[in-house]
Design a protein around this motif. Structure first.
Motif, PDB file in Angstrom:
ATOM      1  N   PRO A  30     -15.198   0.379  11.206  1.00 55.30           N
ATOM      2  CA  PRO A  30     -14.788   1.790  11.283  1.00 55.30           C
ATOM      3  C   PRO A  30     -13.272   1.971  11.347  1.00 55.30           C
ATOM      4  CG  PRO A  30     -15.931   1.093  13.297  1.00 55.30           C
ATOM      5  CD  PRO A  30     -16.082  -0.008  12.308  1.00 55.30           C
ATOM      6  N   GLN A  31     -12.568   0.975  11.928  1.00 48.48           N
ATOM      7  CA  GLN A  31     -11.100   1.078  12.003  1.00 48.48           C
ATOM      8  C   GLN A  31     -10.497   1.116  10.600  1.00 48.48           C
ATOM      9  OE1 GLN A  31     -13.012  -1.185  13.572  1.00 48.48           O
ATOM     10  NE2 GLN A  31     -12.327  -1.544  15.667  1.00 48.48           N
ATOM     11  N   TYR A  32     -11.127   0.404   9.664  1.00 46.32           N
ATOM     12  CA  TYR A  32     -10.613   0.353   8.290  1.00 46.32           C
ATOM     13  C   TYR A  32     -10.699   1.733   7.640  1.00 46.32           C
ATOM     14  CZ  TYR A  32     -10.395  -0.884   3.304  1.00 46.32           C
ATOM     15  OH  TYR A  32     -10.068  -0.952   1.972  1.00 46.32           O
ATOM     16  N   SER A  33     -11.834   2.392   7.846  1.00 43.99           N
ATOM     17  CA  SER A  33     -12.012   3.716   7.234  1.00 43.99           C
ATOM     18  C   SER A  33     -10.997   4.719   7.759  1.00 43.99           C
ATOM     19  CB  SER A  33     -13.426   4.230   7.503  1.00 43.99           C
ATOM     20  OG  SER A  33     -14.350   3.247   7.108  1.00 43.99           O
ATOM     21  N   LYS A  34     -10.524   4.502   9.002  1.00 47.61           N
ATOM     22  CA  LYS A  34      -9.558   5.434   9.581  1.00 47.61           C
ATOM     23  C   LYS A  34      -8.129   5.175   9.100  1.00 47.61           C
ATOM     24  CE  LYS A  34      -9.683   6.600  13.992  1.00 47.61           C
ATOM     25  NZ  LYS A  34      -9.742   6.331  15.460  1.00 47.61           N
ATOM     26  N   MET A  35      -7.900   3.977   8.554  1.00 48.83           N
ATOM     27  CA  MET A  35      -6.525   3.625   8.160  1.00 48.83           C
ATOM     28  C   MET A  35      -6.124   4.328   6.875  1.00 48.83           C
ATOM     29  SD  MET A  35      -6.417  -0.434   8.791  1.00 48.83           S
ATOM     30  CE  MET A  35      -7.172  -1.098  10.273  1.00 48.83           C
ATOM     31  N   LYS A  36      -4.804   4.535   6.783  1.00 41.49           N
ATOM     32  CA  LYS A  36      -4.284   5.195   5.588  1.00 41.49           C
ATOM     33  C   LYS A  36      -3.054   4.462   5.083  1.00 41.49           C
ATOM     34  CE  LYS A  36      -5.642   9.920   6.800  1.00 41.49           C
ATOM     35  NZ  LYS A  36      -5.912   9.805   8.245  1.00 41.49           N
ATOM     36  N   GLY A  37      -2.733   4.708   3.817  1.00 41.19           N
ATOM     37  CA  GLY A  37      -1.480   4.285   3.191  1.00 41.19           C
ATOM     38  C   GLY A  37      -1.015   2.887   3.540  1.00 41.19           C
ATOM     39  N   GLU A  38       0.204   2.846   4.040  1.00 43.74           N
ATOM     40  CA  GLU A  38       0.909   1.584   4.341  1.00 43.74           C
ATOM     41  C   GLU A  38       0.123   0.688   5.311  1.00 43.74           C
ATOM     42  OE1 GLU A  38       3.908  -1.153   5.290  1.00 43.74           O
ATOM     43  OE2 GLU A  38       4.533   0.545   4.053  1.00 43.74           O
ATOM     44  N   GLN A  39      -0.485   1.310   6.342  1.00 48.81           N
ATOM     45  CA  GLN A  39      -1.222   0.520   7.324  1.00 48.81           C
ATOM     46  C   GLN A  39      -2.442  -0.159   6.683  1.00 48.81           C
ATOM     47  OE1 GLN A  39      -3.395   2.372  10.633  1.00 48.81           O
ATOM     48  NE2 GLN A  39      -2.328   1.000  12.026  1.00 48.81           N
ATOM     49  N   LYS A  40      -3.131   0.610   5.832  1.00 52.04           N
ATOM     50  CA  LYS A  40      -4.307   0.060   5.162  1.00 52.04           C
ATOM     51  C   LYS A  40      -3.915  -1.085   4.231  1.00 52.04           C
ATOM     52  CE  LYS A  40      -8.590   2.032   3.724  1.00 52.04           C
ATOM     53  NZ  LYS A  40      -9.272   3.292   3.654  1.00 52.04           N
ATOM     54  N   GLU A  41      -2.828  -0.898   3.504  1.00 51.48           N
ATOM     55  CA  GLU A  41      -2.350  -1.959   2.603  1.00 51.48           C
ATOM     56  C   GLU A  41      -2.003  -3.217   3.390  1.00 51.48           C
ATOM     57  OE1 GLU A  41       0.948  -0.612   0.181  1.00 51.48           O
ATOM     58  OE2 GLU A  41      -0.260   1.130  -0.420  1.00 51.48           O
ATOM     59  N   ARG A  42      -1.329  -3.006   4.528  1.00 52.75           N
ATOM     60  CA  ARG A  42      -0.931  -4.139   5.357  1.00 52.75           C
ATOM     61  C   ARG A  42      -2.171  -4.872   5.878  1.00 52.75           C
ATOM     62  NH1 ARG A  42       2.271  -6.797   8.470  1.00 52.75           N
ATOM     63  NH2 ARG A  42       1.732  -7.120  10.631  1.00 52.75           N
ATOM     64  N   TYR A  43      -3.167  -4.095   6.294  1.00 58.01           N
ATOM     65  CA  TYR A  43      -4.409  -4.681   6.822  1.00 58.01           C
ATOM     66  C   TYR A  43      -5.115  -5.501   5.729  1.00 58.01           C
ATOM     67  CZ  TYR A  43      -8.935  -4.780   9.275  1.00 58.01           C
ATOM     68  OH  TYR A  43     -10.098  -5.175   9.908  1.00 58.01           O
ATOM     69  N   GLU A  44      -5.177  -4.961   4.531  1.00 54.62           N
ATOM     70  CA  GLU A  44      -5.822  -5.688   3.427  1.00 54.62           C
ATOM     71  C   GLU A  44      -5.080  -6.997   3.127  1.00 54.62           C
ATOM     72  OE1 GLU A  44      -6.011  -2.792   0.257  1.00 54.62           O
ATOM     73  OE2 GLU A  44      -7.851  -1.886   1.048  1.00 54.62           O
ATOM     74  N   ARG A  45      -3.757  -6.933   3.198  1.00 49.14           N
ATOM     75  CA  ARG A  45      -2.961  -8.153   2.957  1.00 49.14           C
ATOM     76  C   ARG A  45      -3.279  -9.208   4.007  1.00 49.14           C
ATOM     77  NH1 ARG A  45       1.490  -4.994   1.817  1.00 49.14           N
ATOM     78  NH2 ARG A  45       2.438  -5.362   3.855  1.00 49.14           N
ATOM     79  N   LEU A  46      -3.320  -8.790   5.275  1.00 44.98           N
ATOM     80  CA  LEU A  46      -3.607  -9.728   6.363  1.00 44.98           C
ATOM     81  C   LEU A  46      -4.974 -10.383   6.174  1.00 44.98           C
ATOM     82  CD1 LEU A  46      -2.380  -7.567   9.410  1.00 44.98           C
ATOM     83  CD2 LEU A  46      -1.314  -9.676   8.588  1.00 44.98           C
ATOM     84  N   ILE A  47      -5.960  -9.560   5.812  1.00 43.64           N
ATOM     85  CA  ILE A  47      -7.321 -10.078   5.610  1.00 43.64           C
ATOM     86  C   ILE A  47      -7.323 -11.107   4.483  1.00 43.64           C
ATOM     87  CG2 ILE A  47      -9.642  -9.457   4.800  1.00 43.64           C
ATOM     88  CD1 ILE A  47      -9.293  -6.791   6.293  1.00 43.64           C
ATOM     89  N   ARG A  48      -6.611 -10.797   3.422  1.00 47.32           N
ATOM     90  CA  ARG A  48      -6.545 -11.718   2.286  1.00 47.32           C
ATOM     91  C   ARG A  48      -5.906 -13.040   2.661  1.00 47.32           C
ATOM     92  NH1 ARG A  48      -5.878  -9.077  -3.414  1.00 47.32           N
ATOM     93  NH2 ARG A  48      -3.793  -8.520  -2.779  1.00 47.32           N
TER      94      ARG A  48
END
Ligand SMILES: [Zn+2]
Length: 253
Positions: A30-48
């Motif tokens: 659920p935290q992912y769905s709440k993320m937007k823009g720069e934060q979401k991109e950063r999160y996706e990078r970390l996961i990768r």
């Protein structure tokens, strides 16, 4: 090592994020769905980076498919959103059992007598760069993202404690501000927790926190990430040092 890793990361950054992963994250995190823009991109990078750099191993007959690995990586990367660690540099492997597993233990008591045996565990973190989980515990936590307990956050906090000496040493910022350091604050709060438990008062976190200062830090972290309101109310000084340590405002997760 650093050069090779950075080169591999740049290659990963150049590729689009998988739609299958995106759908799985939207469904389970659920935290992912709440993320937007720069934060979401950063999160996706970390996961990768986590998925590419850590090795996963199914144990005890565990079939570890890509979605399960992804969800473990996704949970492990939530504490990293503020930049506390460059994707757990000491962590190499994640071992996953289907359910609670048996592990040998040896413990030396105050009298120097060593007790050995076998105990049931649902997760553990080794200094040597290994995390161990029981998948059914993670699945339970995924279904209850706001109950204040999360085995992945807990074990990852141990990795960060190991990386930073979080419960042992004071940090530069604390010396700058002249306030009591993080370690000193945590130790004082830990004493307060022991006293509260002694008097039978509610502590608002899992009583496992009383085990030692390291468990106190790990339990506080997992509850703070899922129920920041609880820690802010009951343990404001812990909330303050965790915000500083993680460089994160958990209210927005
Ligand atoms: Zn622990």
């Amino acid at each position: 090592m650093g050069f090779l890793r950075n080169w591999k990361r740049r290659k990963l950054d150049g590729r689009p994020f998988s739609d299958t992963w995106r759908r799985a994250l939207e469904k389970h995190i659920p935290q992912y769905s709440k993320m937007k823009g720069e934060q979401k991109e950063r999160y996706e990078r970390l996961i990768r980076y986590f998925m590419a750099e850590k090795s996963f191993e199914g144990c005890g007959g565990m079939e570890l498919d890509e979605e399960k690995k992804l969800l473990i990586a996704a949970l492990a990367c939530i504490p990293l959103l503020g930049g506390v660690s460059d994707v757990y540099p000491y962590l190499r492997s994640v071992l996953v059992y289907p359910s609670v597993y048996q592990a040998p233990y040896s413990e030396s008591g105050d009298d120097g007598v060593v007790t050995e045996g076998v105990e049931s565990r649902s997760g553990e973190s080794w200094d040597q760069g290994v995390l161990v989980f029981a998948w059914d515990e993670i699945a339970y936590d995924l279904r209850r993202p706001r109950d204040g307990s999360n085995i992945v956050f807990h074990e990852c906090a141990h990795q960060l404690d190991y990386e930073w000496g979080a419960t042992m040493e004071d940090f530069a910022w604390q010396r700058r501000t002249g306030e009591p350091g993080m370690a000193a604050t945590l130790k004082a709060s830990y004493q307060k927790l022991l006293e509260k438990l002694d008097r039978g008062r509610p502590v608002m976190v899992d009583e496992y926190a009383a085990t030692n200062i390291h468990e106190f830090f790990a339990v506080m972290t997992e509850t703070w990430l899922e129920r920041p309101d609880r820690i802010k109310t009951a343990w404001p000084e812990v909330d303050r040092v965790l915000r500083e340590f993680y460089q994160l405002n958990p209210d927005f997760l």
